[in-house]
Design a protein around this motif. Structure first.
Motif, PDB file in Angstrom:
ATOM      1  N   GLN A 405     -51.764  10.399  74.622  1.00 45.63           N
ATOM      2  CA  GLN A 405     -51.873  11.799  74.224  1.00 45.63           C
ATOM      3  C   GLN A 405     -53.318  12.154  73.853  1.00 45.63           C
ATOM      4  OE1 GLN A 405     -48.994  12.823  71.263  1.00 45.63           O
ATOM      5  NE2 GLN A 405     -49.188  15.026  71.596  1.00 45.63           N
ATOM      6  N   VAL A 406     -54.022  11.225  73.221  1.00 46.99           N
ATOM      7  CA  VAL A 406     -55.433  11.465  72.908  1.00 46.99           C
ATOM      8  C   VAL A 406     -56.241  11.642  74.190  1.00 46.99           C
ATOM      9  CG1 VAL A 406     -57.527  10.441  71.919  1.00 46.99           C
ATOM     10  CG2 VAL A 406     -55.375  10.287  70.680  1.00 46.99           C
ATOM     11  N   LEU A 407     -55.961  10.815  75.205  1.00 44.53           N
ATOM     12  CA  LEU A 407     -56.656  10.957  76.492  1.00 44.53           C
ATOM     13  C   LEU A 407     -56.391  12.333  77.095  1.00 44.53           C
ATOM     14  CD1 LEU A 407     -56.029   7.462  78.156  1.00 44.53           C
ATOM     15  CD2 LEU A 407     -58.030   8.231  76.873  1.00 44.53           C
ATOM     16  N   GLU A 408     -55.139  12.783  77.043  1.00 45.83           N
ATOM     17  CA  GLU A 408     -54.813  14.097  77.593  1.00 45.83           C
ATOM     18  C   GLU A 408     -55.525  15.208  76.822  1.00 45.83           C
ATOM     19  OE1 GLU A 408     -50.599  14.199  77.337  1.00 45.83           O
ATOM     20  OE2 GLU A 408     -50.275  12.719  78.936  1.00 45.83           O
ATOM     21  N   GLU A 409     -55.569  15.081  75.494  1.00 45.08           N
ATOM     22  CA  GLU A 409     -56.265  16.082  74.692  1.00 45.08           C
ATOM     23  C   GLU A 409     -57.763  16.102  75.014  1.00 45.08           C
ATOM     24  OE1 GLU A 409     -54.967  18.281  72.196  1.00 45.08           O
ATOM     25  OE2 GLU A 409     -53.176  17.760  73.334  1.00 45.08           O
ATOM     26  N   LEU A 410     -58.348  14.931  75.193  1.00 45.13           N
ATOM     27  CA  LEU A 410     -59.766  14.851  75.531  1.00 45.13           C
ATOM     28  C   LEU A 410     -60.059  15.551  76.853  1.00 45.13           C
ATOM     29  CD1 LEU A 410     -61.062  11.290  74.563  1.00 45.13           C
ATOM     30  CD2 LEU A 410     -62.108  13.475  73.978  1.00 45.13           C
ATOM     31  N   VAL A 411     -59.201  15.316  77.847  1.00 48.40           N
ATOM     32  CA  VAL A 411     -59.386  15.975  79.136  1.00 48.40           C
ATOM     33  C   VAL A 411     -59.323  17.489  78.976  1.00 48.40           C
ATOM     34  CG1 VAL A 411     -58.348  16.328  81.425  1.00 48.40           C
ATOM     35  CG2 VAL A 411     -58.554  14.022  80.496  1.00 48.40           C
ATOM     36  N   GLY A 412     -58.381  17.974  78.161  1.00 49.65           N
ATOM     37  CA  GLY A 412     -58.282  19.416  77.931  1.00 49.65           C
ATOM     38  C   GLY A 412     -59.524  19.984  77.268  1.00 49.65           C
ATOM     39  N   TYR A 413     -60.052  19.284  76.258  1.00 52.27           N
ATOM     40  CA  TYR A 413     -61.275  19.759  75.600  1.00 52.27           C
ATOM     41  C   TYR A 413     -62.461  19.749  76.561  1.00 52.27           C
ATOM     42  CZ  TYR A 413     -58.861  19.447  71.076  1.00 52.27           C
ATOM     43  OH  TYR A 413     -57.994  19.635  70.026  1.00 52.27           O
ATOM     44  N   LEU A 414     -62.541  18.719  77.391  1.00 51.07           N
ATOM     45  CA  LEU A 414     -63.649  18.646  78.348  1.00 51.07           C
ATOM     46  C   LEU A 414     -63.547  19.744  79.393  1.00 51.07           C
ATOM     47  CD1 LEU A 414     -63.855  14.767  78.783  1.00 51.07           C
ATOM     48  CD2 LEU A 414     -65.624  16.229  77.821  1.00 51.07           C
ATOM     49  N   GLU A 415     -62.324  20.080  79.798  1.00 52.54           N
ATOM     50  CA  GLU A 415     -62.157  21.173  80.758  1.00 52.54           C
ATOM     51  C   GLU A 415     -62.684  22.491  80.194  1.00 52.54           C
ATOM     52  OE1 GLU A 415     -58.217  19.724  83.307  1.00 52.54           O
ATOM     53  OE2 GLU A 415     -58.031  21.146  81.661  1.00 52.54           O
ATOM     54  N   ARG A 416     -62.472  22.701  78.894  1.00 55.85           N
ATOM     55  CA  ARG A 416     -62.957  23.925  78.267  1.00 55.85           C
ATOM     56  C   ARG A 416     -64.411  23.817  77.838  1.00 55.85           C
ATOM     57  NH1 ARG A 416     -57.794  23.251  76.031  1.00 55.85           N
ATOM     58  NH2 ARG A 416     -58.640  22.376  74.097  1.00 55.85           N
ATOM     59  N   GLY A 417     -64.916  22.578  77.754  1.00 58.80           N
ATOM     60  CA  GLY A 417     -66.286  22.369  77.303  1.00 58.80           C
ATOM     61  C   GLY A 417     -66.461  22.624  75.824  1.00 58.80           C
ATOM     62  N   VAL A 418     -65.375  22.617  75.072  1.00 60.57           N
ATOM     63  CA  VAL A 418     -65.420  22.937  73.639  1.00 60.57           C
ATOM     64  C   VAL A 418     -64.503  21.967  72.889  1.00 60.57           C
ATOM     65  CG1 VAL A 418     -64.947  24.646  71.863  1.00 60.57           C
ATOM     66  CG2 VAL A 418     -65.898  25.374  74.059  1.00 60.57           C
ATOM     67  N   LEU A 419     -65.075  21.284  71.897  1.00 57.27           N
ATOM     68  CA  LEU A 419     -64.297  20.468  70.970  1.00 57.27           C
ATOM     69  C   LEU A 419     -64.622  20.954  69.559  1.00 57.27           C
ATOM     70  CD1 LEU A 419     -62.504  18.158  70.054  1.00 57.27           C
ATOM     71  CD2 LEU A 419     -64.466  16.608  70.277  1.00 57.27           C
ATOM     72  N   PRO A 420     -63.768  21.772  68.969  1.00 54.24           N
ATOM     73  CA  PRO A 420     -64.058  22.297  67.620  1.00 54.24           C
ATOM     74  C   PRO A 420     -63.975  21.197  66.573  1.00 54.24           C
ATOM     75  CG  PRO A 420     -61.868  22.967  68.344  1.00 54.24           C
ATOM     76  CD  PRO A 420     -62.499  22.286  69.505  1.00 54.24           C
ATOM     77  N   SER A 421     -64.869  21.258  65.615  1.00 51.17           N
ATOM     78  CA  SER A 421     -64.832  20.316  64.508  1.00 51.17           C
ATOM     79  C   SER A 421     -63.546  20.520  63.702  1.00 51.17           C
ATOM     80  CB  SER A 421     -66.055  20.508  63.610  1.00 51.17           C
ATOM     81  OG  SER A 421     -65.894  19.817  62.390  1.00 51.17           O
ATOM     82  N   TYR A 422     -62.984  19.434  63.232  1.00 50.14           N
ATOM     83  CA  TYR A 422     -61.762  19.516  62.441  1.00 50.14           C
ATOM     84  C   TYR A 422     -62.020  20.208  61.108  1.00 50.14           C
ATOM     85  CZ  TYR A 422     -57.640  17.888  59.861  1.00 50.14           C
ATOM     86  OH  TYR A 422     -56.494  17.827  59.104  1.00 50.14           O
ATOM     87  N   PHE A 423     -63.248  20.099  60.598  1.00 49.46           N
ATOM     88  CA  PHE A 423     -63.577  20.638  59.289  1.00 49.46           C
ATOM     89  C   PHE A 423     -64.255  22.004  59.349  1.00 49.46           C
ATOM     90  CE2 PHE A 423     -63.738  15.987  59.151  1.00 49.46           C
ATOM     91  CZ  PHE A 423     -62.755  15.739  58.214  1.00 49.46           C
ATOM     92  N   ASN A 424     -64.741  22.372  60.531  1.00 49.78           N
ATOM     93  CA  ASN A 424     -65.358  23.686  60.702  1.00 49.78           C
ATOM     94  C   ASN A 424     -65.199  24.094  62.158  1.00 49.78           C
ATOM     95  OD1 ASN A 424     -66.888  26.004  60.841  1.00 49.78           O
ATOM     96  ND2 ASN A 424     -68.744  25.111  59.991  1.00 49.78           N
ATOM     97  N   HIS A 425     -64.242  24.975  62.430  1.00 49.27           N
ATOM     98  CA  HIS A 425     -63.917  25.323  63.813  1.00 49.27           C
ATOM     99  C   HIS A 425     -65.030  26.092  64.507  1.00 49.27           C
ATOM    100  CE1 HIS A 425     -59.464  24.335  64.112  1.00 49.27           C
ATOM    101  NE2 HIS A 425     -59.800  23.983  62.890  1.00 49.27           N
TER     102      HIS A 425
END
Length: 459
Positions: A405-425
């Protein structure tokens, strides 16, 4: 017409031969039983194919036809040889007797010494295919453990160097209010370290909050919420010189780059590292060409890299003197490392989870494959923290599911080019990645989603 007649005659001969074989097999079923008849059928079919090839006309002018026919016959011959002998059956004249007739007394004959019983052979069973869950746990326990003796030696060396550097700064720069140096990193903070070859050395910079204030990252020249500026305030009432850190001001801002350059000169030119190294039984030298404040330590048993980070703690923010590459030199990077470690530990303690285990495996994978190097560390941690908010079941038996599931989430974030910080979106942890790097990472992980075991293959 002649060809048609010849082919038709051949089919008739084949039909006649087939009738004979069918009759033979039908009677064999009565005599040999189903198993014996099946074995005989396989052998008969092979012989029939040989006869067909032998009687079929060869193409004239094709010198390879005969060789081809013989080569095609090897599988059938091998099939006949490999066919096991059927178990002995009763003869037709014995079919009238009951199948379970009483045993007849043996005919007396010459006495023969019985042969010693053969030692039973233990046949090796084929290797069992491991599941992804088993592979992950095996990888974690066998490849990601740091020997305790090695870890203790590294920590002992790092603490000794930390003490030597602390004494030097107090003697060389007594006017600068540095705090007490302390070590940091996975080896120190309870996270299972991948290797015992790197330690962070944190150098606190103590500021008077009445003379300094923080400028949010959105209001800086780079418009990046993760980079802050430290501004000197009230210069009209408290002119330069009131703060010992005023010597590092550039345009009314505390220059992280200027502080790093001063410390770099001290590390390279002022400290007697050969003497300290001989005292510790090691060879210590600063990395001159690096923009980081880095020391390389070589011992008989270990090799260690120590990176020094000046750090400012103000208004619940932890800022590192680690400006981005470029001409901007007054920026301080907000660090979430302490919060990341605390959050992972609290979550795992709450449900006996394996988030730290999963992070350790993923970090090792990213450091193994050069294309994934920049995903290690904070980006992976923040993906796991985001996923923990949605998937609360992180028990050990669910490690494989969470890993995929982490791999799938990573692919989704890379597709969008955005990984928001958990502590500051507002912070995008992918903002410093190039399009080429994102595409390469995304392509590699997209393939791994369907076959995650490929990432565990040692290169």
């Amino acid at each position: 017409m002649a060809e048609f007649t010849r082919q038709r005659g051949k089919r008739q001969e084949d039909n006649g031969l087939g009738s004979v074989l069918d009759l033979l097999l039908a009677n064999a079923r009565l005599v040999l039983g189903v198993t014996g008849a099946a074995v005989l059928a396989i052998a008969t079919l092979a012989v029939k194919r040989l006869i067909d090839r032998a009687t079929s006309p060869r193409d004239e002018g094709d010198p390879k036809a005969e060789q081809k026919t013989l080569e095609e016959s090897w599988p059938e011959l091998a099939l006949i040889k490999a066919t096991p002998n059927p178990p002995p059956k009763q003869r037709r004249e014995d079919l009238s007797e009951p199948l379970l007739s009483p045993a007849r007394p043996p005919v007396p004959g010459p006495r023969v010494c019985p042969a010693p019983p053969e030692t039973p052979r233990l046949e090796s069973s084929p290797p069992r295919c491991l599941t992804l869950q088993e592979k992950l746990l095996s990888h974690y326990s066998n490849h990601l453990s740091v020997p305790e003796a090695q870890a203790c030696l590294v920590l002992q060396l790092a603490r000794s160097i930390c003490a030597q550097l602390q004494n030097f700064l107090r003697n060389k720069c007594p006017e600068l209010p540095f705090g007490s140096l302390f070590l940091s990193g996975p080896l120190l903070d309870g996270l299972r370290a991948l290797t015992a070859d790197h330690v962070h050395l944190m150098l606190p910079v103590v500021l008077d909050t009445a003379l300094w204030s923080l400028i949010p990252g959105e209001d800086t020249v780079v418009r990046n919420p993760q980079y802050w500026m430290i501004k000197r305030t009230d210069l009209e009432y408290f002119p330069r010189g009131c703060s010992p850190w005023d010597r590092f001001i550039v345009g009314r801002y505390f220059s992280s780059n200027m502080l790093n350059e001063t410390l770099h000169k001290l590390l390279v030119a002022s400290i007697n590292w050969p003497a300290i190294g001989s005292l510790l039984g090691s060879v210590i030298h600063p990395v001159v060409a690096s923009q980081e404040l880095k020391l390389e330590v070589k011992h008989d048993q270990v090799e260690l890299s120590i990176t020094l980070f000046p750090v400012v703690e103000m208004e619940d923010k932890i800022l590192l003197a680690a400006p981005p590459e470029g001409l901007v030199e007054n920026l301080w990077l907000e660090s979430f490392y302490r919060a990341e470690v605390s959050a992972l530990k609290e979550l795992d303690a709450g449900d006996s989870g394996v988030r730290q285990c999963c992070l350790c495996i993923l970090n090792n994978i990213c450091k193994t494959y050069p294309a994934l190097h920049k995903l290690a560390g904070s980006p992976l941690t923040h993906v796991i923290l985001h996923l923990s908010a949605a998937s609360t079941d992180w028990a050990e038996e669910d490690l494989a599911d969470r890993f995929q599931q982490v791999l799938e989430e990573l692919v989704g974030y890379l597709e969008r080019g955005v990984l928001p910080s958990y502590f500051n979106h507002k912070i995008n942890l992918f903002c410093e990645l190039s399009e080429e790097e994102i595409d390469e990472m995304g392509f590699m992980l997209y393939r791994a989603v369907s076959e995650p075991e490929l990432l565990l293959t040692e290169k």
